[in-house]
Design a protein around this motif. Structure first.
Motif, mmCIF file in Angstrom:
data_model
loop_
_atom_site.group_PDB
_atom_site.id
_atom_site.type_symbol
_atom_site.label_atom_id
_atom_site.label_comp_id
_atom_site.label_asym_id
_atom_site.label_seq_id
_atom_site.Cartn_x
_atom_site.Cartn_y
_atom_site.Cartn_z
ATOM 1 N N VAL A 15 0.717 -1.154 0.087
ATOM 2 C CA VAL A 15 -0.069 -0.067 0.208
ATOM 3 C C VAL A 15 0.829 1.406 -0.023
ATOM 4 O O VAL A 15 1.820 1.273 0.696
ATOM 5 N N ARG A 16 0.645 2.292 -0.805
ATOM 6 C CA ARG A 16 1.230 3.353 -0.937
ATOM 7 C C ARG A 16 0.240 4.561 -0.738
ATOM 8 O O ARG A 16 -0.835 4.618 -1.325
ATOM 9 N N ASN A 17 0.459 5.459 0.350
ATOM 10 C CA ASN A 17 -0.527 6.473 0.645
ATOM 11 C C ASN A 17 0.361 7.425 1.461
ATOM 12 O O ASN A 17 1.458 7.162 2.065
ATOM 13 N N SER A 18 -0.467 8.318 2.246
ATOM 14 C CA SER A 18 -0.004 9.208 3.323
ATOM 15 C C SER A 18 -0.279 8.865 4.705
ATOM 16 O O SER A 18 0.126 9.708 5.429
ATOM 17 N N VAL A 19 -0.729 7.865 4.887
ATOM 18 C CA VAL A 19 -1.069 7.328 6.477
ATOM 19 C C VAL A 19 0.421 6.906 6.920
ATOM 20 O O VAL A 19 0.876 5.873 6.489
ATOM 21 N N ALA A 20 0.840 7.730 7.824
ATOM 22 C CA ALA A 20 2.146 7.484 8.398
ATOM 23 C C ALA A 20 2.204 6.520 9.422
ATOM 24 O O ALA A 20 3.116 5.818 9.702
ATOM 25 N N GLU A 21 1.080 6.471 10.323
ATOM 26 C CA GLU A 21 1.200 5.706 11.654
ATOM 27 C C GLU A 21 -0.363 5.302 11.855
ATOM 28 O O GLU A 21 -1.386 5.926 11.329
ATOM 29 N N PRO A 22 -0.275 4.162 12.459
ATOM 30 C CA PRO A 22 -1.627 3.673 12.892
ATOM 31 C C PRO A 22 -2.179 4.433 14.064
ATOM 32 O O PRO A 22 -1.683 4.979 14.503
ATOM 33 N N ILE A 23 -3.770 4.348 13.861
ATOM 34 C CA ILE A 23 -4.443 5.134 14.847
ATOM 35 C C ILE A 23 -4.579 4.476 16.132
ATOM 36 O O ILE A 23 -4.984 5.071 17.227
#
Length: 177
Positions: A15-23
């Motif tokens: 997966v490539r996206n801008s989500v850097a860290e899990p919530i």
């Protein structure tokens, strides 16, 4: 046949996206929100239109042929940032909320599970070779793809499944303005 079987999964892409860290983060006893509920609500709202790329490894590209004929795909992925030692939780407070009752891990959508295979149904925006663009995924950048399937309502149950009251409350709170 032994109840302890080995299972080997081969990642098919990332997966490539801008989500850097899990919530959500797992600790020894529970999971914790990575921020206040207001921040989580904004995060979820921002995801609705956010585009992620599912980059399928080139050797699997031909397996995508025909996927662009579907409006939605079911994406199974491995949350690579979950510490393997945090996958032994039995019960958690949903979304780390101590005001919610403890629930068995299989009754939640928590990534801290024995086999952290997560699933998202996402609208398919486009296909370009070995890359699918989808909307609304909360997977962290770099998460490994396990499988991609066309989403077929008739195969995946009811349009309006019954949810536990505590889960309905969480959804209402995420949808609040």
């Amino acid at each position: 046949m032994s109840s302890e079987m080995n299972l080997t999964l081969k990642p098919i892409g990332k997966v490539r996206n801008s989500v850097a860290e899990p919530i959500l983060n797992a600790n020894d006893a529970d999971i914790e929100l990575a921020g206040k509920m207001e921040a989580i609500r904004e995060f979820h709202k921002g995801l609705q239109d956010a585009v992620s790329e599912l980059v399928v490894f080139p050797e699997w590209e031909e397996l995508l042929d025909g996927i662009e004929d579907f409006s939605h795909v079911m994406v199974l992925y491995w949350p690579h940032l979950i510490d393997p030692e945090r996958r032994n939780l039995k019960k958690i407070h949903p979304m780390g909320r101590k005001d919610m009752p403890l629930k068995g891990i299989f009754a939640t959508r928590s990534p801290a599970r024995p086999n952290p295979v997560l699933v998202t149904v996402a609208p398919l925006v486009e296909r370009s070779g070995n890359v699918l663009k989808v909307k609304g995924m909360d997977a962290v950048d770099g998460s490994l793809l396990v499988d991609i399937k066309p989403h077929l309502r008739s195969f995946h149950g009811e349009d309006k499944p019954v949810m536990a009251p505590w889960m309905e409350q969480l959804f209402r709170e995420l949808d609040e303005p």
